[in-house]
Design an enzyme around this catalytic site. Structure first.
Site, mmCIF file in Angstrom:
data_model
loop_
_atom_site.group_PDB
_atom_site.id
_atom_site.type_symbol
_atom_site.label_atom_id
_atom_site.label_comp_id
_atom_site.label_asym_id
_atom_site.label_seq_id
_atom_site.Cartn_x
_atom_site.Cartn_y
_atom_site.Cartn_z
ATOM 1 N N TYR A 153 0.828 -1.217 0.000
ATOM 2 C CA TYR A 153 0.000 0.000 0.000
ATOM 3 C C TYR A 153 0.865 1.271 0.000
ATOM 4 O O TYR A 153 0.438 2.328 -0.457
ATOM 5 C CB TYR A 153 -0.947 -0.040 1.201
ATOM 6 C CG TYR A 153 -2.268 0.677 0.985
ATOM 7 C CD1 TYR A 153 -3.030 0.490 -0.165
ATOM 8 C CD2 TYR A 153 -2.761 1.549 1.949
ATOM 9 C CE1 TYR A 153 -4.232 1.147 -0.345
ATOM 10 C CE2 TYR A 153 -3.971 2.207 1.781
ATOM 11 C CZ TYR A 153 -4.692 1.999 0.627
ATOM 12 O OH TYR A 153 -5.885 2.668 0.466
ATOM 13 N N LYS A 160 -3.414 7.886 3.326
ATOM 14 C CA LYS A 160 -4.602 7.582 4.145
ATOM 15 C C LYS A 160 -4.382 8.037 5.590
ATOM 16 O O LYS A 160 -5.331 8.480 6.251
ATOM 17 C CB LYS A 160 -4.927 6.088 4.100
ATOM 18 C CG LYS A 160 -5.506 5.616 2.768
ATOM 19 C CD LYS A 160 -6.824 6.291 2.438
ATOM 20 C CE LYS A 160 -7.509 5.686 1.221
ATOM 21 N NZ LYS A 160 -8.610 6.518 0.710
HETATM 22 N N1 LIG Z 1 -11.613 -0.791 -2.838
HETATM 23 C C1 LIG Z 1 -11.041 -0.935 -1.659
HETATM 24 O O1 LIG Z 1 -10.556 -2.020 -1.296
HETATM 25 C C2 LIG Z 1 -11.012 0.218 -0.709
HETATM 26 C C3 LIG Z 1 -10.828 -0.038 0.666
HETATM 27 C C4 LIG Z 1 -10.782 1.050 1.544
HETATM 28 C C5 LIG Z 1 -10.932 2.350 1.054
HETATM 29 N N2 LIG Z 1 -11.118 2.546 -0.292
HETATM 30 C C6 LIG Z 1 -11.259 3.930 -0.756
HETATM 31 O O2 LIG Z 1 -12.538 4.109 -1.348
HETATM 32 C C7 LIG Z 1 -12.470 5.245 -2.216
HETATM 33 C C8 LIG Z 1 -13.133 4.888 -3.543
HETATM 34 O O3 LIG Z 1 -12.344 3.922 -4.206
HETATM 35 P P1 LIG Z 1 -12.947 2.640 -4.939
HETATM 36 O O4 LIG Z 1 -12.258 1.457 -4.345
HETATM 37 O O5 LIG Z 1 -14.425 2.705 -4.992
HETATM 38 O O6 LIG Z 1 -12.306 2.777 -6.379
HETATM 39 P P2 LIG Z 1 -12.753 3.538 -7.738
HETATM 40 O O7 LIG Z 1 -11.612 3.401 -8.662
HETATM 41 O O8 LIG Z 1 -14.066 3.024 -8.177
HETATM 42 O O9 LIG Z 1 -12.883 5.054 -7.248
HETATM 43 C C9 LIG Z 1 -11.801 5.972 -7.162
HETATM 44 C C10 LIG Z 1 -12.329 7.276 -7.701
HETATM 45 O O10 LIG Z 1 -11.390 8.334 -7.499
HETATM 46 C C11 LIG Z 1 -11.623 9.237 -8.578
HETATM 47 N N3 LIG Z 1 -10.533 10.192 -8.731
HETATM 48 C C12 LIG Z 1 -9.197 9.934 -8.863
HETATM 49 N N4 LIG Z 1 -8.527 11.094 -9.031
HETATM 50 C C13 LIG Z 1 -9.453 12.101 -8.980
HETATM 51 C C14 LIG Z 1 -9.388 13.518 -9.091
HETATM 52 N N5 LIG Z 1 -8.235 14.174 -9.306
HETATM 53 N N6 LIG Z 1 -10.553 14.229 -8.988
HETATM 54 C C15 LIG Z 1 -11.734 13.621 -8.791
HETATM 55 N N7 LIG Z 1 -11.867 12.268 -8.687
HETATM 56 C C16 LIG Z 1 -10.739 11.528 -8.793
HETATM 57 C C17 LIG Z 1 -11.743 8.310 -9.786
HETATM 58 O O11 LIG Z 1 -12.339 8.955 -10.882
HETATM 59 C C18 LIG Z 1 -12.629 7.216 -9.196
HETATM 60 O O12 LIG Z 1 -13.994 7.528 -9.428
HETATM 61 C C19 LIG Z 1 -11.002 5.627 -2.306
HETATM 62 O O13 LIG Z 1 -10.745 6.660 -1.381
HETATM 63 C C20 LIG Z 1 -10.305 4.354 -1.845
HETATM 64 O O14 LIG Z 1 -9.001 4.572 -1.329
HETATM 65 C C21 LIG Z 1 -11.176 1.528 -1.175
#
Ligand SMILES: NC(=O)c1ccc[n+]([C@@H]2O[C@H](COP(=O)([O-])OP(=O)(O)OC[C@H]3O[C@@H](n4cnc5c(N)ncnc54)[C@H](O)[C@@H]3O)[C@@H](O)[C@H]2O)c1
Length: 257
Positions: A153, A160
């Site tokens: 990570y 984070k």
């Molecule tokens: N998937 C996992 O395992 C997981 C676990 C814990 C936390 N998260 C967090 O959840 C959140 C959503 O991620 P996800 O897993 O749904 O993936 P995802 O790829 O579907 O979503 C990530 C989003 O970030 C957006 N993004 C990136 N750069 C950007 C910018 N400059 N301006 C505006 N938008 C931007 C992308 O367009 C995308 O829609 C993130 O913060 C991620 O770290 C994910």
């Protein structure tokens, strides 16, 4: 319906797998009106996903690092609804060299980019939307437990940790206006962002083994429901909080054999 009449802005939908898509779907089922944001090349994908929600919704332009997009966002939401009851920050990005086991060699630029897009952006979004928010409004962000170091990570983990801190400072500064700021610390879910992390599957295996409630990487509903709870009036005395939705993984030191 716990979100009846709430007007919510949801960032971070790129596909139907996005955590934010499920949050938007659950929020609509709980009675909320929703606007999505997206930007640049992926906007078409967000627009396609937006058509697959129970109620198709509009997509506003937002690169969270672009100050004119943030200004235009404030103006568009004001024009559309006049006020806003809640927002989901579901945005994260780190360049390739900042993830996947290259912690010691990643450049300062890559680490800074991860910080700006994944952590500072919660402040940017909150600053753009807070003027539209009445007392009782709620901002929610998405975290991956940053109290420990993880395999692969890397600088996203550091970003984070910053996000956790940013949410506490926002809770401090927006609390007197009655605006709450909380994070949901989710277990691994198979989204576009997660699959882009080399070694994601091995990490997911550990959650399946160790979480006392078990963990299903293909089921975002528990995370989506917790987001809805934090956006709702049921959470009206909660701010500066990190709610773990990970099957209880964070509470257990090693797998019970
Ligand atoms: N998937 C996992 O395992 C997981 C676990 C814990 C936390 N998260 C967090 O959840 C959140 C959503 O991620 P996800 O897993 O749904 O993936 P995802 O790829 O579907 O979503 C990530 C989003 O970030 C957006 N993004 C990136 N750069 C950007 C910018 N400059 N301006 C505006 N938008 C931007 C992308 O367009 C995308 O829609 C993130 O913060 C991620 O770290 C994910």
């Amino acid at each position: 319906m716990i979100l009846e009449g709430k007007r919510l802005l949801i960032t971070g939908v790129i596909t139907k797998d996005s955590i934010a898509f499920h949050a938007a779907e659950h929020a609509q089922r709980e009675g909320a009106s929703v606007l999505l944001t997206s930007f640049g090349r992926v906007r078409r994908m967000t627009e396609r996903a937006a058509q697959r929600l129970p109620e198709p919704v509009d997509v506003l332009e937002l690169d969270v690092n672009n100050s004119s997009d943030l200004e235009a966002l404030t103006a568009s939401v004001r024009e559309c609804w006049g006020a806003l009851d809640g927002a989901l920050h579901a945005i994260a990005y780190a360049p390739e060299d900042a993830l996947g086991g290259r912690f010691m060699t990643a450049s300062a630029e890559s680490a800074t980019q991860a910080f700006q897009t994944s952590a500072f952006s919660l402040k940017s979004l909150a600053a753009a939307l807070a003027p539209l928010m009445p007392s009782g409004a709620s901002i929610v962000g998405l975290d991956f437990d940053a109290s420990v170091a993880w395999p692969v990570y890397d600088w996203m983990g550091v970003a984070k940790a910053a996000l956790e801190s940013v949410s506490r400072y926002l809770a401090r500064d927006l609390g007197p206006k009655g605006i709450r700021v909380n994070l949901v610390s989710a277990g691994p879910l198979g989204t576009v962002a997660a699959r882009g992390i080399p070694g994601f599957e091995q990490l997911a295996d550990r959650f399946r083994e160790q979480a006392p409630l078990g963990w299903d990487t293909s089921d975002p509903a528990p995370v989506a429901r917790t987001i809805c709870f934090l956006l709702s009036d049921y959470a009206h005395a909660i701010t500066g909080e990190i709610v773990h939705v990970d099957g209880g993984f964070h509470a257990i030191g090693a797998p019970v054999t």
